[in-house]
Write a protein that holds these residues in place. Structure first.
Motif, PDB file in Angstrom:
ATOM      1  N   UNK A 140     -92.703  47.623 -67.864  1.00 52.44           N
ATOM      2  CA  UNK A 140     -93.239  46.247 -66.826  1.00 52.44           C
ATOM      3  C   UNK A 140     -94.247  46.129 -67.237  1.00 52.44           C
ATOM      4  N   UNK A 141     -94.959  44.761 -67.018  1.00 53.23           N
ATOM      5  CA  UNK A 141     -95.860  44.605 -67.563  1.00 53.23           C
ATOM      6  C   UNK A 141     -97.058  44.338 -66.938  1.00 53.23           C
ATOM      7  N   UNK A 142     -98.299  44.574 -67.332  1.00 52.22           N
ATOM      8  CA  UNK A 142     -99.617  44.824 -66.408  1.00 52.22           C
ATOM      9  C   UNK A 142    -100.481  43.307 -66.097  1.00 52.22           C
ATOM     10  N   UNK A 143    -100.155  42.597 -66.930  1.00 54.37           N
ATOM     11  CA  UNK A 143    -100.537  40.751 -66.988  1.00 54.37           C
ATOM     12  C   UNK A 143     -99.534  39.544 -66.712  1.00 54.37           C
ATOM     13  N   UNK A 144     -99.706  38.784 -65.922  1.00 48.31           N
ATOM     14  CA  UNK A 144     -98.625  38.146 -65.779  1.00 48.31           C
ATOM     15  C   UNK A 144     -98.651  37.326 -66.803  1.00 48.31           C
ATOM     16  N   UNK A 145     -97.472  37.386 -67.160  1.00 48.54           N
ATOM     17  CA  UNK A 145     -96.308  36.118 -68.454  1.00 48.54           C
ATOM     18  C   UNK A 145     -97.868  35.296 -68.511  1.00 48.54           C
ATOM     19  N   UNK A 146     -97.599  34.688 -69.906  1.00 48.25           N
ATOM     20  CA  UNK A 146     -98.164  33.355 -69.907  1.00 48.25           C
ATOM     21  C   UNK A 146     -97.033  32.387 -70.082  1.00 48.25           C
ATOM     22  N   UNK A 147     -96.199  32.733 -70.061  1.00 47.42           N
ATOM     23  CA  UNK A 147     -94.869  31.053 -69.711  1.00 47.42           C
ATOM     24  C   UNK A 147     -94.973  30.909 -67.976  1.00 47.42           C
ATOM     25  N   UNK A 148     -95.469  32.012 -67.004  1.00 48.87           N
ATOM     26  CA  UNK A 148     -95.602  31.328 -65.675  1.00 48.87           C
ATOM     27  C   UNK A 148     -96.669  31.083 -64.898  1.00 48.87           C
ATOM     28  N   UNK A 149     -96.117  30.110 -64.469  1.00 47.52           N
ATOM     29  CA  UNK A 149     -98.239  29.141 -63.700  1.00 47.52           C
ATOM     30  C   UNK A 149     -98.875  29.992 -63.551  1.00 47.52           C
ATOM     31  N   UNK A 150     -98.787  31.804 -63.008  1.00 45.91           N
ATOM     32  CA  UNK A 150     -99.070  32.682 -62.327  1.00 45.91           C
ATOM     33  C   UNK A 150    -100.315  32.825 -63.426  1.00 45.91           C
ATOM     34  N   UNK A 151     -99.546  33.493 -64.568  1.00 47.81           N
ATOM     35  CA  UNK A 151    -100.209  33.490 -65.603  1.00 47.81           C
ATOM     36  C   UNK A 151    -100.594  32.696 -66.719  1.00 47.81           C
ATOM     37  N   UNK A 152    -100.794  31.403 -66.226  1.00 45.62           N
ATOM     38  CA  UNK A 152    -101.722  30.022 -67.382  1.00 45.62           C
ATOM     39  C   UNK A 152    -102.551  29.658 -66.493  1.00 45.62           C
ATOM     40  N   UNK A 153    -102.739  29.725 -64.950  1.00 43.62           N
ATOM     41  CA  UNK A 153    -103.771  29.778 -64.337  1.00 43.62           C
ATOM     42  C   UNK A 153    -104.672  31.187 -63.472  1.00 43.62           C
ATOM     43  N   UNK A 154    -104.300  32.300 -64.088  1.00 39.69           N
ATOM     44  CA  UNK A 154    -105.420  32.947 -64.159  1.00 39.69           C
ATOM     45  C   UNK A 154    -105.928  33.670 -65.485  1.00 39.69           C
ATOM     46  N   UNK A 155    -105.462  33.307 -66.287  1.00 40.99           N
ATOM     47  CA  UNK A 155    -105.941  33.302 -67.726  1.00 40.99           C
ATOM     48  C   UNK A 155    -106.814  32.018 -67.695  1.00 40.99           C
ATOM     49  N   UNK A 156    -106.528  30.666 -67.435  1.00 43.38           N
ATOM     50  CA  UNK A 156    -107.327  29.858 -67.365  1.00 43.38           C
ATOM     51  C   UNK A 156    -108.671  30.276 -66.452  1.00 43.38           C
ATOM     52  N   UNK A 157    -108.426  30.771 -65.408  1.00 41.72           N
ATOM     53  CA  UNK A 157    -109.519  30.871 -64.158  1.00 41.72           C
ATOM     54  C   UNK A 157    -110.430  32.070 -64.933  1.00 41.72           C
ATOM     55  N   UNK A 158    -109.854  32.622 -65.199  1.00 43.41           N
ATOM     56  CA  UNK A 158    -110.884  33.648 -65.510  1.00 43.41           C
ATOM     57  C   UNK A 158    -111.325  33.303 -67.367  1.00 43.41           C
ATOM     58  N   UNK A 159    -110.528  32.335 -67.510  1.00 42.30           N
ATOM     59  CA  UNK A 159    -112.196  31.819 -68.909  1.00 42.30           C
ATOM     60  C   UNK A 159    -112.974  31.154 -68.718  1.00 42.30           C
ATOM     61  N   UNK A 160    -112.708  29.854 -67.208  1.00 41.61           N
ATOM     62  CA  UNK A 160    -113.852  28.918 -66.389  1.00 41.61           C
ATOM     63  C   UNK A 160    -114.983  30.285 -66.272  1.00 41.61           C
ATOM     64  N   UNK A 161    -114.564  31.040 -66.010  1.00 41.21           N
ATOM     65  CA  UNK A 161    -115.491  31.857 -65.053  1.00 41.21           C
ATOM     66  C   UNK A 161    -116.732  32.928 -66.118  1.00 41.21           C
TER      67      UNK A 161
END
Length: 879
Positions: free
Chosen positions: A344-365
């Motif tokens: 299993x994965x402990x972070x969302x896949x960066x190919x998925x929208x959830x993964x892309x969005x959460x990475x984007x939000x974290x970097x923005x913060x």
């Protein structure tokens, strides 16, 4: 006015006098200021308390409607606070949007005023994108296009109260301009600005359906048509740059360029009746109030023309920390790969929208709130509060717990918000070609996160430590240094506690026989760095296992080399190795026959400028030559080395002290050197060697002192470069493996790159010397001109995650192969350093491009290596 007690007042009496110190009476603040002090912090923390969220929306909405048109002070404070939350804490945007929707339901005039404020901000940032003067002023922010992205996201969230066509038109305009800008360049030529607009706009599309999302609405139909049009008209130009690879050979995962996946991920997220979004987003629909007529924008948005935007299309003109990352292709970055036990994965896949969005939000913060590290540390590990319950696992769960839970229920989420936060911060630390903020910010941010929850975060760090360590052999040279810095800072904050026994197998296998093994050198450099970070050596030693105590010796060169260095000055004089101690001025040793004369040199250096006379110093050296010249092999070398070490010894108390002595005696030193009829570069090499031999136990200080000699003009920078890449023994080049050497290389080239007229001859020398090391190594490997250099055939025991230490596997290892492995590692160290230097100093090396290509074509004997370096040279000019 603030009043004080008056001694002449009738009520004042000496008998009743209060002897307590008189203080100012607290001044009453205006009611509107008190209201702002109470409300604005509530807006900043909106959504952090799930149980109080509904009540907060109601209370804040009523208060804002009541006060908005009464006090300009309140209105300005409110709008600036809402704006700050939107652009600095984007995970809270849906909460802000719900508040605005609630306000609009109570008073549409107030609601429209707030919407117009944000629309005006959108226009301001659009205007700024092509304003070079103002871009310089705001370059310390995240960037205008990043601000546009975040404001557009808020407007998307307000879809329930905005005129549908206005909103769709807004998205269409941004996507159209990204397409037009992209088409202005050839099919082979990437347009960074176009990619930024394309990505930033698309990532906001699903937010149009955050509230009341339905695939049967007219909005859904219009957005699907828009996405289909974009799919047909936007030509993605993936541009692979091997210079930007974090790993040099086999990467632990396949890299994904974000621009290639965003449209696919967005389409998938709104398919199947928003199944993916429903799992990601919180359902606030029950809080939506009935709305008055839809709100429209006052004026159409004015976007810059294509001609105005083209000069900024390379994203290299004073843009902020996030916008500037689009200058080179943006890739995903992974630390926490699929767990091999639980699959299993402990972070969302960066190919998925959830993964892309959460990475984007974290970097923005992380980037937007860099002025408040404590707040960043809090927000990035509480992202789960703002997404649907169940999307993340329970905070603080260990991998073992997740394995057990997942075995019982395979559908339960295993995503860890801690892993997501740490991985994204590490992506900023390990970003190539350059990081967006100072490393100190990122390092201290991770320390802060760990200090807040050490029990939960320490294991997350431990897994990251192991991941990079297990991939050290392939990790980029520059990233090895960043990893070492991060690890050492974290170690010092963990009281130097680390399970060193995990690495004992590698140490026992290669520790005594390999010079170039990456893991052994990492361990050595880490321990030495830890020793430099503490004044209490025992703290570090106590944390080590018996196997690693042998690396506590911080000597730059082995004792035998040091002894040989001092012995080389004399004939018929025995070096007393008992007296040969680190950081002692050996020439001042009482066993020397000319100790008195050496003391006279020291005394001379302690005199004031009025008392000094160079003739006196010359006389001292003349006396040494006359009385003891018979035992000195080379009086010129001895004179230069003795005077160098005398100055270094006199300034050994601190770096500022060293700088004082070097500057004060610069003229005397230079004049004395000019009288010695030896090649200038040779004399300067003696100075560098004497400095590093004096500071043999602390080479970092030694190189910093050499920098001072360089800065005062006593030695040429080229001499430091030559010393760094010289062999102290045949085939042993410390400049390839030792941290203080590598840091000195980068520090030297950094200083040269800042010059108005860079010393290109030094950049050229470094490239040619590293190429020469490769050519020296290849024949020893027996590699033909056409052959690829093989990778060392290491068995499974080198994987530190493998705890199986049975004898059968150990017997598979052939120790006789280590010398060959070491040659391969030497080759890789030299070629990998070329790659890092070409990337980091691409501006300087581009000026030398024709010469470097010619040199590579004519001198690199191995064809695959020649081809690889040629590719880097071609890529370099495009960075």
């Amino acid at each position: 006015m603030i009043l004080y007690a008056d001694p002449e007042d009738d009520d004042y009496s000496g008998i009743n006098r209060d002897f307590r110190p008189r203080v100012q009476k607290r001044q009453r603040l205006p009611p509107v200021v008190e209201l702002c002090r109470q409300m604005m912090p509530d807006i900043c923390t909106i959504g952090e308390s799930i149980s109080a969220f509904e009540e907060d929306i109601k209370f804040l909405g009523e208060a804002i409607v009541s006060e908005f048109n009464n006090e300009e002070y309140f209105r300005n404070a409110l709008l600036s606070t809402l704006y700050a939350v939107v652009v600095e804490q984007p995970q809270k945007q849906q909460c802000v949007a719900l508040l605005i929707i609630s306000i609009n339901a109570r008073d549409s005039v107030v609601g429209k005023s707030i919407i117009n404020f944000f629309y005006g901000k959108l226009q301001e940032w659009c205007d700024l994108t092509c304003d070079e003067e103002n871009l310089k002023i705001t370059s310390n922010e995240t960037g205008p296009w990043n601000k546009i992205k975040l404001i557009l996201r808020l407007l998307a969230l307000l879809s329930p109260i905005l005129i549908e066509d206005d909103l769709v038109s807004l998205f269409k305009n941004f996507l159209d301009i990204s397409i037009q800008l992209n088409n202005e360049f050839s099919e082979e030529e990437r347009c960074p600005l176009s990619e930024a607009i394309y990505y930033n706009t698309l990532i906001n599309v699903p937010y149009l359906f955050f509230f009341k999302g339905t695939s049967h609405s007219s909005l859904y139909t219009k957005i699907q048509e828009l996405l289909d049009s974009v799919s047909q008209n936007y030509k993605i130009k993936p541009k692979y740059f091997s210079l930007l690879d974090e790993y040099n050979r086999s990467a632990p995962y396949e890299r994904v360029e974000l621009i290639e996946h965003i449209l696919i991920a967005v389409k998938k997220s709104i398919a199947n009746d928003f199944a993916e979004l429903n799992f990601l987003f919180v359902d606030y629909n029950h809080l939506l109030p009935d709305q008055p007529a839809d709100v429209g924008f006052n004026d159409p948005l004015r976007l810059p023309s294509i001609n105005d935007m083209k000069p900024y299309s390379a994203m290299d003109k004073g843009l902020g920390s996030i916008d500037s990352v689009w200058k080179t292709p943006r890739y995903d970055f992974k630390v926490y790969l699929m767990n091999p036990v639980g699959n299993f994965n402990t972070v969302p896949d960066s190919n998925s929208y959830g993964g892309l969005l959460l990475n984007d939000i974290t970097v923005d913060i992380v980037e937007s709130l860099e002025f408040n590290r404590k707040q960043v540390a809090k927000q990035v590990v509480t992202l789960d509060l703002f997404f649907r319950q169940g999307f993340f696992s329970e905070r603080g769960q260990s991998i073992a717990q997740l394995i057990d839970i997942q075995e019982e229920n395979p559908t339960i989420s295993t995503y860890k918000v801690e892993d997501l936060a740490v991985q994204n911060i590490l992506s900023l630390i390990f970003k190539l070609p350059t990081q967006s903020q100072s490393f100190a910010y990122f390092y201290t941010l991770l320390v802060e996160i760990c200090d807040n929850s050490p029990k939960y975060i320490a294991p997350v760090f431990g897994r990251a430590f192991r991941f990079f360590y297990n991939n050290l052999e392939n990790l980029d040279v520059e990233l090895k240094l960043r990893y070492l810095d991060w690890f050492s800072i974290q170690m010092s904050n963990f009281n130097f506690s680390w399970k060193w026994n995990e690495w004992e197998a590698v140490s026992m296998r290669y520790g005594g026989v390999s010079f170039y093994n990456s893991k052994i050198n990492f361990i050595k450099n880490l321990i030495r760095k830890e020793l430099r970070l503490t004044s209490n050596k025992a703290d570090v030693e106590e944390s080590l296992t018996e196997e690693f105590l042998k690396y506590v010796d911080t000597s730059f060169v082995p004792f035998e080399i040091l002894k040989s260095y001092y012995a080389s000055f004399f004939n018929g004089f025995e070096i007393n190795q008992e007296e040969l101690k680190p950081s002692l001025f050996y020439f001042l040793n009482y066993t020397f026959p000319f100790t008195n004369e050496v003391q006279e040199v020291i005394d001379y250096l302690h005199k004031s400028s009025e008392e000094r006379n160079l003739a006196e110093l010359k006389g001292i050296f003349k006396k040494i030559e006359e009385n003891h010249g018979s035992i000195i092999t080379d009086i010129n070398r001895f004179t230069v080395s003795l005077l160098t070490q005398a100055i270094v010894y006199s300034g050994s108390r601190s770096l500022s002290h060293a700088n004082k002595y070097i500057n004060e005696y610069k003229n005397d030193f230079i004049e004395l050197l000019s009288m010695i009829e030896v090649d200038t570069h040779l004399k300067q090499m003696w100075i560098v060697e004497a400095t590093l031999r004096y500071w043999n136990n602390n080479s970092q200080t030694g190189f910093l002192v050499c920098d001072m000699f360089k800065n005062t003009g006593i030695i040429d920078p080229l001499i430091i470069a030559r010393f760094l890449f010289s062999d102290y023994e045949k085939g042993k080049t410390l400049g390839l493996v030792e941290t203080t050497c590598l840091e000195a290389v980068f520090r030297l080239l950094n200083s040269l790159s800042l010059m108005k007229t860079p010393r290109l001859d030094i950049f050229e020398f470094v490239f040619e010397r590293l190429s020469g090391i490769i050519n020296e190594t290849l024949p020893q490997l027996g590699i033909t001109a056409e052959e690829e250099v093989p990778h060392p055939n290491l068995d499974s025991n080198d994987d530190d995650d493998n705890d199986d230490d049975d004898d059968e596997n150990n017997t598979m290892f052939d120790e006789s192969e280590i010398p060959r492995f070491d040659l391969i590692w030497r080759y890789e160290a030299a070629s990998d350093l070329i790659k890092s230097l070409l990337r980091r100093y691409s501006d300087e090396y581009t000026l030398l491009l024709d010469k470097l290509k010619l040199y590579n074509d004519n001198n690199m004997t191995n064809v695959p290596t020649r081809r690889k370096i040629g590719t880097w040279l071609d890529e370099m000019k495009k960075l």
